[in-house]
Design an enzyme around this catalytic site. Structure first.
Site, PDB file in Angstrom:
ATOM      1  N   THR A 186       0.862  -1.191   0.000  1.00 37.60           N
ATOM      2  CA  THR A 186       0.000   0.000   0.000  1.00 37.60           C
ATOM      3  C   THR A 186       0.891   1.231   0.000  1.00 37.60           C
ATOM      4  OG1 THR A 186      -0.113   0.128   2.377  1.00 37.60           O
ATOM      5  CG2 THR A 186      -1.820  -1.152   1.284  1.00 37.60           C
ATOM      6  N   GLU A 331      -6.086  -3.800   0.167  1.00 35.86           N
ATOM      7  CA  GLU A 331      -6.343  -4.881   1.124  1.00 35.86           C
ATOM      8  C   GLU A 331      -7.583  -5.699   0.763  1.00 35.86           C
ATOM      9  OE1 GLU A 331      -5.567  -1.799   1.768  1.00 35.86           O
ATOM     10  OE2 GLU A 331      -4.360  -1.567   3.583  1.00 35.86           O
ATOM     11  N   LYS A 443     -14.057  17.518  11.930  1.00 33.17           N
ATOM     12  CA  LYS A 443     -14.894  17.456  13.119  1.00 33.17           C
ATOM     13  C   LYS A 443     -15.088  18.869  13.651  1.00 33.17           C
ATOM     14  CE  LYS A 443     -15.937  14.137  16.568  1.00 33.17           C
ATOM     15  NZ  LYS A 443     -15.501  13.270  17.630  1.00 33.17           N
ATOM     16  N   TRP A 448     -19.510  15.751  12.497  1.00 32.41           N
ATOM     17  CA  TRP A 448     -18.710  15.454  11.318  1.00 32.41           C
ATOM     18  C   TRP A 448     -19.263  16.197  10.106  1.00 32.41           C
ATOM     19  CZ3 TRP A 448     -18.000   9.397  11.636  1.00 32.41           C
ATOM     20  CH2 TRP A 448     -17.041   9.106  12.625  1.00 32.41           C
TER      21      TRP A 448
HETATM   22  P1  AMP Z   1      -5.649   1.936  -2.309  1.00 31.98           P
HETATM   23  O1  AMP Z   1      -5.409   0.855  -1.338  1.00 31.98           O
HETATM   24  O2  AMP Z   1      -4.453   2.776  -2.603  1.00 31.98           O
HETATM   25  O3  AMP Z   1      -6.306   1.425  -3.541  1.00 31.98           O
HETATM   26  O4  AMP Z   1      -6.673   2.969  -1.650  1.00 31.98           O
HETATM   27  C1  AMP Z   1      -7.908   2.540  -1.124  1.00 31.98           C
HETATM   28  C2  AMP Z   1      -8.696   3.726  -0.683  1.00 31.98           C
HETATM   29  O5  AMP Z   1      -9.145   4.503  -1.808  1.00 31.98           O
HETATM   30  C3  AMP Z   1      -9.986   3.368   0.028  1.00 31.98           C
HETATM   31  O6  AMP Z   1      -9.762   3.013   1.372  1.00 31.98           O
HETATM   32  C4  AMP Z   1     -10.781   4.649  -0.120  1.00 31.98           C
HETATM   33  O7  AMP Z   1     -10.385   5.634   0.812  1.00 31.98           O
HETATM   34  C5  AMP Z   1     -10.384   5.125  -1.501  1.00 31.98           C
HETATM   35  N1  AMP Z   1     -11.426   4.729  -2.463  1.00 31.98           N
HETATM   36  C6  AMP Z   1     -11.386   3.714  -3.335  1.00 31.98           C
HETATM   37  N2  AMP Z   1     -12.517   3.698  -4.088  1.00 31.98           N
HETATM   38  C7  AMP Z   1     -13.300   4.722  -3.665  1.00 31.98           C
HETATM   39  C8  AMP Z   1     -14.586   5.230  -4.023  1.00 31.98           C
HETATM   40  N3  AMP Z   1     -15.293   4.702  -4.997  1.00 31.98           N
HETATM   41  N4  AMP Z   1     -15.056   6.279  -3.327  1.00 31.98           N
HETATM   42  C9  AMP Z   1     -14.338   6.846  -2.338  1.00 31.98           C
HETATM   43  N5  AMP Z   1     -13.124   6.436  -1.968  1.00 31.98           N
HETATM   44  C10 AMP Z   1     -12.598   5.382  -2.619  1.00 31.98           C
END
Ligand code: AMP
Length: 550
Positions: A186, A331, A443, A448
């Site tokens: 990540t 993940e 916040k 929120w």
């Molecule tokens: P990554 O592991 O780099 O792919 O990032 C994952 C994160 O991207 C998630 O935990 C979300 O915060 C964000 N994310 C992915 N898809 C969406 C979506 N459709 N809407 C909002 N946030 C998203």
């Protein structure tokens, strides 16, 4: 009592065997900037076998060894996608957009033995090699300046020379389906990057899910354009899913700018594409400036960060393309929820569902945990952090060759659910709406405020190209929102007007008083809004802020 059913392990090699025989005539086309390179699934299967032999016989790669790729989306990367896991080794995709110190850390942590690198990326890799002691072999794929590798310690090979002459079939081992198949770190906004290790079983089940109609559900009449990189969460699992159903694939290689993307869509006529919102926004602007025939595209999936509803609507209204919003993370393999509207709802009635993050498939269970640690009801209003569990959801991070798996408590609950760090609500019929990342939540006076909701409204305003809303410290309320906007070319600054526009859409107490115009919203290595950079710029006094009140 046990069942009487066969216990056949769910292996990536079964996907490869199926795709390269039953769908042997399906095609992988790689955009090269000149004549496209074309290969059938049968050829990909044969070349994957050759690569596996070469890795095993010539480079001494064995089961459990990590083999890294530093590559764009192309046919050779697909060959590595299959050869490495199928022979029992572990495919480690490196995110070429990460800062170099993180790349070095990741390769060393995974102790990769071999790296396959596109020749065009040698300027990135070559200077790092002295800091990568575990790498014994560099395999260069495609043209590039190999003189950059002169005098380097690892042995250097050319991909085509290496695989040439090896047998075009391979007796893939019958592995335990829980064996590691691939790993991806990540991006690591805080602390060290964290390695997620996918199993053959998790990848197989995830691919099956992708092929259902409630998910992406492509057929072998489709051609898919995965703009989502193969170096980030397995290109959302599309390459594997495509091999299960014989979907043609159009690989963009390094041509990810809006101009070439529009050109390849017009020339190769894909029916489906997947990318993060920033790519789609760029393509929309490109098509305005230089119209092209993109009518072959029927469906696109947008995910990876919140998709502004205005963007989805523009694609549909101006280009007739059905945009589907999806949520996931490294993940979660990554597919979590997909926003198809409920049965019978179309047109305007469907939009509230389509702009949400969607519903979860049967194999992924969600729950929301409120600030008090208690599970929240699914009433569409009670917000909490999203936790998930299921057969393609991580249970831990890679702890290094000799280390135990890591289960940091901010990421995994005591009863084994993944804490996503995303905050939102779930409706009684199961639709997830994300309002923020937990670390981006604003916040204000104990309540929120959803930055995502405000950004979506702002980005629907004709004067705004991009907008990010972040929390900044406030003496009276604890935190208040700051709106940082990127104006469209001819627009003039009118914060009072923007505030009034927002005032018709969100509660008055949520309206930002602090406004700033920026040239671009800072993005992470995978194109997401990087709000921590904006907050830091504000804290360092680098933003010119105007205060606008009632
Ligand atoms: P990554 O592991 O780099 O792919 O990032 C994952 C994160 O991207 C998630 O935990 C979300 O915060 C964000 N994310 C992915 N898809 C969406 C979506 N459709 N809407 C909002 N946030 C998203």
């Amino acid at each position: 009592m046990y069942s009487t059913m066969q216990d056949v392990p769910l292996l990536v090699s079964r996907i490869l065997r199926h795709g390269s025989t039953i769908h042997g005539g399906s095609r992988v086309t790689t955009w090269t900037g000149a004549e496209p390179q074309r290969r059938t699934f049968a050829e990909i299967g044969a070349r994957s076998a050759q690569l596996a032999h070469a890795l095993h016989d010539d480079l001494g790669v064995r089961e459990g060894d990590r083999v890294a790729t530093l590559m764009w989306n192309n046919a050779e990367h697909l060959e590595a996608y299959f050869a490495i896991p199928c022979m029992g080794s572990i495919l480690h995709t490196l995110n070429l957009r990460l800062p170099v110190d993180q790349l070095v850390w990741i390769v060393n942590h995974a102790a990769d033995r071999v790296v396959l690198v596109n020749g065009t990326l040698l300027p990135l890799l070559a200077p790092l090699l002295p800091s990568l002691p575990s790498i014994d072999h560099v395999v260069v794929v495609g043209p590039g300046d190999t003189s950059l590798l002169d005098g380097c310690r690892p042995a250097v090979h050319s991909y085509e020379t290496l695989i040439a002459g090896h047998p075009t079939d391979y007796d893939w081992p019958e592995l335990d389906e829980r064996t590691a198949a691939a790993m991806c770190y990540t991006s690591g906004t805080t602390g060290d990057p964290k390695g997620v290790v996918y199993s053959h079983r998790s990848m197989y089940l995830h691919s099956l899910q992708l092929n259902t109609v409630e998910s992406i559900g492509l057929t072998n009449a489709d051609t898919a354009l995965p703009v989502v990189p193969m170096f980030h969460v397995n290109a959302w699992g599309l390459p594997h899913a495509a091999f299960m159903t014989g979907v043609n694939q159009l690989m963009p290689d390094r041509f990810l700018q809006p101009g070439p993307l529009a050109e390849m869509i017009e020339a190769e006529r894909p029916t489906y594409a997947a990318a993060v919102p920033t790519i789609w926004q760029g393509l929309l602007n490109e098509l305005d400036a230089n119209p092209r025939d993109v009518s072959s595209l029927r469906n696109v999936t947008i995910g990876g960060s919140a998709c502004p509803p205005a963007l989805m609507k523009e694609f549909e209204h101006r280009h007739g393309i059905n945009v589907c919003h999806a949520w996931g993370m490294t993940e979660t393999s990554p597919l979590g929820s997909v926003a198809h509207p409920p049965r019978g709802l179309t047109g305007d009635d469907a939009w509230p569902y389509r702009i949400s993050q969607g519903r979860f498939p049967a194999s992924v269970e969600p729950r929301l945990i409120g600030p008090d640690g208690r599970e929240q009801p699914w009433d569409g209003e009670s917000a909490g952090e999203l936790e998930v569990r299921g057969p393609w959801i991580a249970a831990a991070y890679y702890g290094g060759a000799d280390g135990e798996p890591l289960r940091p408590e901010d990421k995994f609950s005591p009863d084994g659910w993944l804490r996503t760090g995303d905050v939102g609500t779930i409706s009684p019929d199961g639709y997830l709406t994300l309002t923020d990342r937990a670390k981006d939540v604003i916040k204000s006076g104990g309540e929120w405020i959803s930055s995502v909701e405000m950004e979506n409204h702002l980005m629907a305003h004709p004067d705004i190209a991009e907008a990010a809303v972040v929390a900044v410290p406030d003496d009276r309320w604890g935190e208040r929102p700051l709106a940082a906007v990127v104006l469209t070319e001819d627009a003039a600054v009118d914060y009072a007007g923007l505030r009034a526009f927002l005032g018709e859409r969100v509660a008055r107490w949520q309206l930002p008083e602090r406004w700033s115009t920026i040239t671009e919203v800072p993005k992470t290595s995978v194109g997401k809004f990087d709000k921590k950079v904006l907050r830091a710029r504000y804290a360092d006094g680098e933003l010119e802020v105007t205060t606008v009140g009632d």
